[in-house]
Design a protein around this motif. Structure first.
Motif, mmCIF file in Angstrom:
data_model
loop_
_atom_site.group_PDB
_atom_site.id
_atom_site.type_symbol
_atom_site.label_atom_id
_atom_site.label_comp_id
_atom_site.label_asym_id
_atom_site.label_seq_id
_atom_site.Cartn_x
_atom_site.Cartn_y
_atom_site.Cartn_z
ATOM 1 N N GLU A 1 20.154 -46.890 -3.784
ATOM 2 C CA GLU A 1 19.283 -46.064 -2.941
ATOM 3 C C GLU A 1 19.062 -44.725 -3.623
ATOM 4 O O GLU A 1 19.990 -44.150 -4.188
ATOM 5 N N PHE A 2 17.831 -44.229 -3.578
ATOM 6 C CA PHE A 2 17.530 -42.911 -4.126
ATOM 7 C C PHE A 2 16.237 -42.396 -3.525
ATOM 8 O O PHE A 2 15.499 -43.134 -2.877
ATOM 9 N N GLU A 3 16.002 -41.104 -3.720
ATOM 10 C CA GLU A 3 14.761 -40.469 -3.280
ATOM 11 C C GLU A 3 14.026 -39.958 -4.506
ATOM 12 O O GLU A 3 14.631 -39.653 -5.531
ATOM 13 N N PHE A 4 12.705 -39.865 -4.392
ATOM 14 C CA PHE A 4 11.907 -39.388 -5.512
ATOM 15 C C PHE A 4 10.615 -38.776 -5.006
ATOM 16 O O PHE A 4 10.220 -38.965 -3.855
ATOM 17 N N ARG A 5 9.981 -38.039 -5.916
ATOM 18 C CA ARG A 5 8.636 -37.508 -5.665
ATOM 19 C C ARG A 5 7.670 -38.247 -6.582
ATOM 20 O O ARG A 5 7.978 -38.479 -7.744
ATOM 21 N N ASN A 6 6.542 -38.597 -6.029
ATOM 22 C CA ASN A 6 5.473 -39.202 -6.815
ATOM 23 C C ASN A 6 4.611 -38.049 -7.313
ATOM 24 O O ASN A 6 4.133 -37.239 -6.529
ATOM 25 N N TRP B 1 7.232 -40.843 -11.291
ATOM 26 C CA TRP B 1 8.168 -40.612 -10.195
ATOM 27 C C TRP B 1 9.315 -39.767 -10.739
ATOM 28 O O TRP B 1 9.879 -40.065 -11.782
ATOM 29 N N ILE B 2 9.678 -38.708 -10.031
ATOM 30 C CA ILE B 2 10.767 -37.825 -10.422
ATOM 31 C C ILE B 2 11.895 -37.984 -9.403
ATOM 32 O O ILE B 2 11.708 -37.703 -8.212
#
Length: 143
Positions: free
Chosen positions: A6-11, A56-57
């Motif tokens: 699981e992770f979060e990112f910014r497009n 994606w960062i």
């Protein structure tokens, strides 16, 4: 590239939005964080490609890119510069402190120059490579 389950990112194209990714049944389910929308399914290889191409960062638990522990300019194309140095130069005493410093800085500056400081980083790499060359020449009696 090893991705967490699981992770979060910014497009990059949607910079104000944060997305959540969750690994399930061999693919990643991805949706906007906090939304009730159904997640889209992405193959792991596609997720890796989006991250490597910097579309994606990844962000840390505080909602920002982790520039201390995992800056994007040192983690690209499945290569982690710090991990590479630790793997290829693991033994103390095999190199002098100066040699290790010059080798590490040369690799660091060459690997990040496109993402960070361009020509300046290449010039820094050349400086440290020159210092390493000077050490090797002194070992064989050249000046």
């Amino acid at each position: 590239m090893n991705l967490p389950a699981e992770f979060e990112f910014r497009n990059i194209g949607l910079a104000d939005l944060v997305f959540e990714a969750m690994f399930q049944d061999g693919s990643y389910l991805i949706k906007e964080k906090g939304s009730n929308q159904l997640p889209r399914i992405y193959a792991t290889s596609s997720v890796i490609t989006y991250i490597q191409e910097k579309n994606w960062i990844l962000i840390n638990d505080n909602g920002v890119e982790d520039i201390i522990n995992k800056p994007s300019h040192y983690h690209k194309n499945e290569i982690d510069v710090v991990g590479y140095l630790e793997k290829h130069f693991p033994l103390e005493g095999e190199f002098t402190v100066s040699e290790g410093f010059y080798i590490g800085n040369t690799i660091k500056y060459v690997s990040r120059y496109k993402e960070k400081n361009g020509l300046e980083d290449l010039e820094k790499a050349a400086f440290y490579l020159g210092k390493l060359i000077d050490i090797e020449k002194s070992k064989i009696g050249e000046e």
